[in-house]
Design a protein around this motif. Structure first.
Motif, PDB file in Angstrom:
ATOM      1  N   ILE A  24       0.866  -1.173   0.000  1.00 44.69           N
ATOM      2  CA  ILE A  24       0.000   0.000   0.000  1.00 44.69           C
ATOM      3  C   ILE A  24       0.906   1.227   0.000  1.00 44.69           C
ATOM      4  O   ILE A  24       1.618   1.483   0.971  1.00 44.69           O
ATOM      5  N   LYS A  25       0.892   1.969  -1.093  1.00 38.99           N
ATOM      6  CA  LYS A  25       1.729   3.169  -1.218  1.00 38.99           C
ATOM      7  C   LYS A  25       1.032   4.400  -0.660  1.00 38.99           C
ATOM      8  O   LYS A  25       1.673   5.302  -0.143  1.00 38.99           O
ATOM      9  N   GLU A  26      -0.292   4.445  -0.806  1.00 42.78           N
ATOM     10  CA  GLU A  26      -1.046   5.585  -0.295  1.00 42.78           C
ATOM     11  C   GLU A  26      -2.468   5.148   0.012  1.00 42.78           C
ATOM     12  O   GLU A  26      -3.046   4.345  -0.713  1.00 42.78           O
ATOM     13  N   CYS A  27      -3.004   5.690   1.097  1.00 38.62           N
ATOM     14  CA  CYS A  27      -4.376   5.390   1.493  1.00 38.62           C
ATOM     15  C   CYS A  27      -5.002   6.672   2.026  1.00 38.62           C
ATOM     16  O   CYS A  27      -4.432   7.313   2.910  1.00 38.62           O
ATOM     17  N   LYS A  28      -6.138   7.028   1.469  1.00 36.06           N
ATOM     18  CA  LYS A  28      -6.864   8.208   1.939  1.00 36.06           C
ATOM     19  C   LYS A  28      -8.322   7.798   2.145  1.00 36.06           C
ATOM     20  O   LYS A  28      -8.968   7.320   1.219  1.00 36.06           O
ATOM     21  N   ILE A  29      -8.798   7.970   3.371  1.00 34.06           N
ATOM     22  CA  ILE A  29     -10.186   7.656   3.687  1.00 34.06           C
ATOM     23  C   ILE A  29     -10.939   8.978   3.767  1.00 34.06           C
ATOM     24  O   ILE A  29     -10.588   9.855   4.556  1.00 34.06           O
ATOM     25  N   ILE A  30     -11.967   9.121   2.939  1.00 31.01           N
ATOM     26  CA  ILE A  30     -12.708  10.367   2.831  1.00 31.01           C
ATOM     27  C   ILE A  30     -13.971  10.270   3.675  1.00 31.01           C
ATOM     28  O   ILE A  30     -14.789   9.371   3.478  1.00 31.01           O
ATOM     29  N   GLY A  31     -14.115  11.193   4.609  1.00 27.21           N
ATOM     30  CA  GLY A  31     -15.235  11.174   5.528  1.00 27.21           C
ATOM     31  C   GLY A  31     -14.921  10.304   6.734  1.00 27.21           C
ATOM     32  O   GLY A  31     -13.796   9.855   6.914  1.00 27.21           O
ATOM     33  N   GLY A  32     -15.884  10.105   7.563  1.00 25.28           N
ATOM     34  CA  GLY A  32     -15.675   9.300   8.765  1.00 25.28           C
ATOM     35  C   GLY A  32     -15.064  10.127   9.889  1.00 25.28           C
ATOM     36  O   GLY A  32     -14.946  11.340   9.800  1.00 25.28           O
ATOM     37  N   CYS A  33     -14.648   9.473  10.939  1.00 24.94           N
ATOM     38  CA  CYS A  33     -14.029  10.131  12.096  1.00 24.94           C
ATOM     39  C   CYS A  33     -12.600  10.511  11.721  1.00 24.94           C
ATOM     40  O   CYS A  33     -11.754   9.628  11.542  1.00 24.94           O
ATOM     41  N   ALA A  34     -12.337  11.789  11.591  1.00 27.22           N
ATOM     42  CA  ALA A  34     -11.079  12.289  11.028  1.00 27.22           C
ATOM     43  C   ALA A  34      -9.833  11.688  11.677  1.00 27.22           C
ATOM     44  O   ALA A  34      -8.923  11.237  10.977  1.00 27.22           O
ATOM     45  N   GLY A  35      -9.775  11.668  12.980  1.00 25.67           N
ATOM     46  CA  GLY A  35      -8.593  11.134  13.663  1.00 25.67           C
ATOM     47  C   GLY A  35      -8.418   9.643  13.438  1.00 25.67           C
ATOM     48  O   GLY A  35      -7.315   9.175  13.166  1.00 25.67           O
ATOM     49  N   VAL A  44      -1.447   1.758   7.728  1.00 25.58           N
ATOM     50  CA  VAL A  44      -1.404   0.766   6.646  1.00 25.58           C
ATOM     51  C   VAL A  44      -0.447   1.153   5.516  1.00 25.58           C
ATOM     52  O   VAL A  44      -0.018   0.282   4.754  1.00 25.58           O
ATOM     53  N   THR A  45      -0.103   2.432   5.403  1.00 27.19           N
ATOM     54  CA  THR A  45       0.790   2.869   4.330  1.00 27.19           C
ATOM     55  C   THR A  45       2.168   2.221   4.488  1.00 27.19           C
ATOM     56  O   THR A  45       2.748   2.234   5.565  1.00 27.19           O
ATOM     57  N   GLY A  46       2.631   1.616   3.395  1.00 25.94           N
ATOM     58  CA  GLY A  46       3.918   0.933   3.404  1.00 25.94           C
ATOM     59  C   GLY A  46       3.835  -0.536   3.796  1.00 25.94           C
ATOM     60  O   GLY A  46       4.835  -1.244   3.784  1.00 25.94           O
ATOM     61  N   ARG A  47       2.671  -1.003   4.124  1.00 26.08           N
ATOM     62  CA  ARG A  47       2.500  -2.394   4.569  1.00 26.08           C
ATOM     63  C   ARG A  47       1.953  -3.277   3.451  1.00 26.08           C
ATOM     64  O   ARG A  47       1.441  -2.813   2.447  1.00 26.08           O
ATOM     65  N   SER A  48       2.002  -4.566   3.696  1.00 25.04           N
ATOM     66  CA  SER A  48       1.489  -5.559   2.765  1.00 25.04           C
ATOM     67  C   SER A  48      -0.038  -5.456   2.688  1.00 25.04           C
ATOM     68  O   SER A  48      -0.726  -5.548   3.717  1.00 25.04           O
ATOM     69  N   ALA A  49      -0.546  -5.268   1.473  1.00 24.58           N
ATOM     70  CA  ALA A  49      -1.992  -5.180   1.278  1.00 24.58           C
ATOM     71  C   ALA A  49      -2.674  -6.469   1.710  1.00 24.58           C
ATOM     72  O   ALA A  49      -3.753  -6.431   2.313  1.00 24.58           O
ATOM     73  N   SER A  50      -2.056  -7.600   1.425  1.00 23.19           N
ATOM     74  CA  SER A  50      -2.644  -8.895   1.800  1.00 23.19           C
ATOM     75  C   SER A  50      -2.779  -9.023   3.306  1.00 23.19           C
ATOM     76  O   SER A  50      -3.808  -9.497   3.812  1.00 23.19           O
ATOM     77  N   GLU A  51      -1.756  -8.592   4.033  1.00 23.25           N
ATOM     78  CA  GLU A  51      -1.799  -8.683   5.489  1.00 23.25           C
ATOM     79  C   GLU A  51      -2.849  -7.728   6.058  1.00 23.25           C
ATOM     80  O   GLU A  51      -3.618  -8.103   6.943  1.00 23.25           O
ATOM     81  N   VAL A  52      -2.898  -6.507   5.542  1.00 22.20           N
ATOM     82  CA  VAL A  52      -3.883  -5.530   6.020  1.00 22.20           C
ATOM     83  C   VAL A  52      -5.293  -6.041   5.751  1.00 22.20           C
ATOM     84  O   VAL A  52      -6.163  -5.980   6.633  1.00 22.20           O
ATOM     85  N   GLU A  53      -5.516  -6.582   4.560  1.00 18.96           N
ATOM     86  CA  GLU A  53      -6.840  -7.130   4.230  1.00 18.96           C
ATOM     87  C   GLU A  53      -7.228  -8.231   5.211  1.00 18.96           C
ATOM     88  O   GLU A  53      -8.337  -8.254   5.744  1.00 18.96           O
TER      89      GLU A  53
END
Length: 85
Positions: A24-35, A44-53
């Motif tokens: 995962i090179k970049e992740c942006k979640i739009i909306g929700g609880c900002a913090g 999750v940025t920089g981590r294995s997508a498979s592991e995060v999933e």
């Protein structure tokens, strides 16, 4: 590859996810609880997508059947499927 997932059942509206292979090179979640969503994206940025999933899939928010972390797991799954096509 950048993928946009439209969230359902959560306060967040969408997730913009950039994968490079299984990382995962970049992740942006739009909306929700900002913090919380900023914290999830940073973790999750920089981590294995498979592991995060694997770790986040099925996470619930109170009585809701899904959550922002679960929506991120779904976004990863969909991005991987789109990349195969």
């Amino acid at each position: 590859m950048t993928y946009v997932h439209k969230c359902t059942g959560t306060c967040s509206r969408a997730i913009e996810l950039t994968l490079e292979g299984d990382i995962i090179k970049e992740c942006k979640i739009i909306g929700g609880c900002a913090g919380n969503t900023a914290g999830i994206a940073a973790l999750v940025t920089g981590r294995s997508a498979s592991e995060v999933e694997r770790l986040l899939a099925g996470t619930r928010c109170g009585l809701r059947p899904t959550s922002c972390p679960d929506q991120l797991a779904r976004a990863i799954r969909e991005a991987k499927e789109a990349e195969k096509r």
